[in-house]
Design a protein around this motif. Structure first.
Motif, short mmCIF file in Angstrom:
data_model
loop_
_atom_site.label_atom_id
_atom_site.label_comp_id
_atom_site.label_asym_id
_atom_site.label_seq_id
_atom_site.Cartn_x
_atom_site.Cartn_y
_atom_site.Cartn_z
N ILE A 133 48.19 28.78 39.43
CA ILE A 133 48.92 29.26 40.51
C ILE A 133 49.97 28.81 41.39
CG2 ILE A 133 47.47 28.91 42.67
CD1 ILE A 133 48.26 32.65 41.30
N LEU A 134 49.63 27.30 41.45
CA LEU A 134 50.65 26.67 42.02
C LEU A 134 52.00 26.63 41.20
CD1 LEU A 134 48.48 23.49 43.01
CD2 LEU A 134 49.47 25.20 44.37
N VAL A 135 51.90 26.44 39.98
CA VAL A 135 53.18 26.51 39.20
C VAL A 135 53.83 27.94 39.24
CG1 VAL A 135 54.01 26.57 36.65
CG2 VAL A 135 52.26 25.06 37.35
N ALA A 136 52.86 29.00 39.26
CA ALA A 136 53.31 30.37 39.58
C ALA A 136 54.10 30.38 40.93
CB ALA A 136 52.48 31.21 39.44
N TYR A 137 53.62 29.96 42.10
CA TYR A 137 54.11 29.73 43.26
C TYR A 137 55.53 28.92 43.17
CZ TYR A 137 55.10 29.11 48.22
OH TYR A 137 55.62 29.10 49.44
N ALA A 138 55.51 27.69 42.60
CA ALA A 138 56.87 27.00 42.68
C ALA A 138 58.07 27.96 42.04
CB ALA A 138 56.43 25.72 41.85
N ILE A 139 57.66 28.54 41.02
CA ILE A 139 58.51 29.37 40.35
C ILE A 139 59.00 30.81 41.41
CG2 ILE A 139 59.46 31.01 38.35
CD1 ILE A 139 57.34 29.26 36.87
#
Length: 339
Positions: free
Chosen positions: A55-61
């Motif tokens: 979810i952190l990678v998704a949020y960064a994108i």
């Protein structure tokens, strides 16, 4: 010197607010939800897992996606093409295409994170449901991978997507739209399932009445995602309208940003049960203290104790932590500490 595209007699107007308002609102909600998730998983109950990293990678994108949604509006998405210069149309199309690419990746990761969260909760129980969840996860990956591939093979070179006069070749718009429509239909199924997962979890928990408001919030976000996903399927056709593309793609962009950001918020809100419990305990202690004359110091002690219990319980391994989630009689989740 920039060239101006031919003018049209229709009155000039802009509907970019249809993108700006939901983008600003739901990105703020998603940001707060992700930050709250980090607080819970780092401080309240330290147990970061694969679903959190995903979810952190998704949020960064998504941060890039939010910026691109605003930039494309600034360049003319939401306005009629005849009100824009050729350079504005080109840049608006470029940012719109980049926004679509990040959506494919970020929303796909969000759904994968929800599936990983469910698998983490249901460790060693409900084998059939775990298999179903793995199937949904694989389905999510395949659907978004198909869209990802379609995006990159539309044109050669890829820049021809936003510079039509550039030399090269492109797949016919009809073929692209048909492929996207089929993939969107499959993704609609996974969107609905992933939107229902967090709601099912809270609904099956042995909750006290105080969590009903949380369930209502999750249900509202889930319903919003399902509606946005359905509208997205209906608006896919607008991608093929090249006569006034900066105007016609507005509604599709609006439902896409709503779906993406609301999904991110839903995925994070589902993990915040320890925080809800802590907040409700503090509020309840304050109310009890007001009636009995207890001091704020005692209320602070209650909050600190709740936090300490949460941290102590996290020291056990996941296998022990999730041993008694499901009752043999009704299959309902018993333990309030599973998230």
């Amino acid at each position: 010197m920039e060239t101006q595209l031919p003018k049209h007699p229709i009155p000039h107007e802009s509907i970019s607010y249809r993108i700006r308002i939901p983008a600003g609102l739901f990105f703020t909600i998603a940001t707060l939800a992700v930050l709250a998730r980090l607080y819970v998983r780092v401080y309240v109950r330290p147990q970061l897992g694969a679903d959190d990293y995903t979810i952190l990678v998704a949020y960064a994108i998504t941060v890039f996606g939010f910026a691109s949604s605003i930039v494309q509006c600034n360049y003319g998405i939401g306005s009629h093409i005849y009100d824009l210069t050729a350079d504005q149309v080109m840049k608006a199309a470029m940012w719109s295409q980049l926004s679509q690419l990040q959506y494919i990746v970020a929303f796909g990761l969000t759904k994968i994170s929800i599936c990983l969260f469910v698998l983490r909760i249901l460790e060693r129980v409900r084998k059939s449901f775990r298999i179903f969840t793995w199937g949904v996860l694989v389905f999510c990956c395949m659907g978004n991978l198909a869209l990802f591939i379609v995006w990159f093979v539309q044109c050669r070179p890829i820049q021809k997507l936003w510079i039509p006069t550039l030399g090269g070749t492109c797949i016919s718009r009809t073929a692209v739209i048909d492929t996207i429509r089929v993939s969107t239909a499959f993704n609609l199924i996974t969107d609905v399932i992933c939107a229902l997962f967090p709601i099912m979890f809270f609904h099956n928990s042995s909750m006290r009445r105080r969590f009903k408001g949380v369930l209502a919030l999750l249900a509202s976000l889930g319903l919003l995602i399902c509606v946005a996903s359905g509208l997205k399927y209906l608006y896919v056709e607008s991608q093929g309208d090249e006569s006034d593309q900066t105007w016609s793609i507005t509604n599709l962009t609006a439902v896409v940003v709503t779906e993406q950001y609301a999904g991110l918020a839903l995925a994070s809100c589902a993990t915040l049960k320890p925080l809800y419990t802590q907040v409700f305990d503090i509020v309840q202690s304050y109310r009890s203290g007001s009636r009995t004359g207890r001091s704020w110091e005692n209320i602070g002690t209650t909050a600190a104790t709740a936090n300490t219990k949460g941290q102590d319980s996290s020291s056990n391994s996941d296998s022990v932590y999730l041993t008694k989630i499901v009752t043999p009689k009704d299959g309902h989740v018993e333990d309030d500490n599973i998230v």
